[in-house]
Scaffold this motif. Sequence first.
Motif, PDB file in Angstrom:
ATOM      1  N   GLU A  74       0.824  -1.210   0.000  1.00 24.12           N
ATOM      2  CA  GLU A  74       0.000   0.000   0.000  1.00 24.12           C
ATOM      3  C   GLU A  74       0.858   1.261   0.000  1.00 24.12           C
ATOM      4  N   THR A  75       1.861   1.303   0.868  1.00 23.94           N
ATOM      5  CA  THR A  75       2.665   2.520   0.970  1.00 23.94           C
ATOM      6  C   THR A  75       3.694   2.633  -0.146  1.00 23.94           C
ATOM      7  N   GLY A 122       3.470   5.316  -3.185  1.00 21.10           N
ATOM      8  CA  GLY A 122       4.617   6.216  -3.170  1.00 21.10           C
ATOM      9  C   GLY A 122       5.359   6.242  -4.498  1.00 21.10           C
ATOM     10  N   GLU A 123       5.537   5.071  -5.094  1.00 17.36           N
ATOM     11  CA  GLU A 123       6.209   5.010  -6.386  1.00 17.36           C
ATOM     12  C   GLU A 123       5.398   5.728  -7.463  1.00 17.36           C
ATOM     13  N   ALA A 124       4.079   5.558  -7.426  1.00 17.99           N
ATOM     14  CA  ALA A 124       3.227   6.252  -8.393  1.00 17.99           C
ATOM     15  C   ALA A 124       3.290   7.764  -8.184  1.00 17.99           C
ATOM     16  N   PRO A 148      13.590   9.291  -6.230  1.00 20.45           N
ATOM     17  CA  PRO A 148      13.594   7.843  -6.419  1.00 20.45           C
ATOM     18  C   PRO A 148      12.298   7.265  -5.873  1.00 20.45           C
ATOM     19  N   PRO A 149      11.997   6.003  -6.137  1.00 18.41           N
ATOM     20  CA  PRO A 149      10.800   5.394  -5.543  1.00 18.41           C
ATOM     21  C   PRO A 149      10.864   5.438  -4.020  1.00 18.41           C
TER      22      PRO A 149
END
Length: 211
Positions: free
Chosen positions: A91-92, A96-98, A112-113
């Motif tokens: 979930e996190t 976060g990457e998106a 960065p991701p």
Amino acid sequence: MPTDGLLTLMQWLSPGFPLGTFSYSHGLENAVAEGRIKDANGLRDWLVTVLSNGTGRNDAILLAESWRADDPSDVDALARALAPSRERLLETTAQGEAFCATVNAVWGMDLPPLCLPIAVGAAARQQGIALDRTLQAYLHAFAAGLVSAGQRCMALGQTEAQKIVAEVAPLCLSLAEDALTQTLDDLGGSAFLAEIAAMRHETLQPRIFRS
């Protein structure tokens, strides 16, 4: 022209920002399936606990630390280690990457991701957006997202849902204010049933959410 970042935060944390937030319930779906949450009052109490003694409070501290850090990678590693279950980690990290991919493309950053609270803190710092405003917006969006999830997995009308969001708004402000002076030493929680619900969700069938 100068800006206080309000509109940027509204865009980043709106349901329309491409994070996939709609597909996560933070274990709420399992709590509803097991009969632990049956109505608006139950959802409000669950949300208050998650905000005050669980992810909400910890995310606020992690966001603040990432906003203060020249390099948020250590805070991000801690955030990943603190995730209590596979789905909570997904979930996190996935959101976060998106988030990072979108702000990099639109605002010309090079993040960065990162886990979601770390990403929001780091991006707000780069954009010169005040920490207190960022914390308030993040916590409010977190609460609103979970109430929206509640509407999709239980009998909860739109008006009741908005009442819950309004009722927890002062708590979001209080937690944001606390996070301004807290450090990583203040991390911790006691929302045990919410964490167990997130773990049990991994085997819930049928289900509509990823967490």
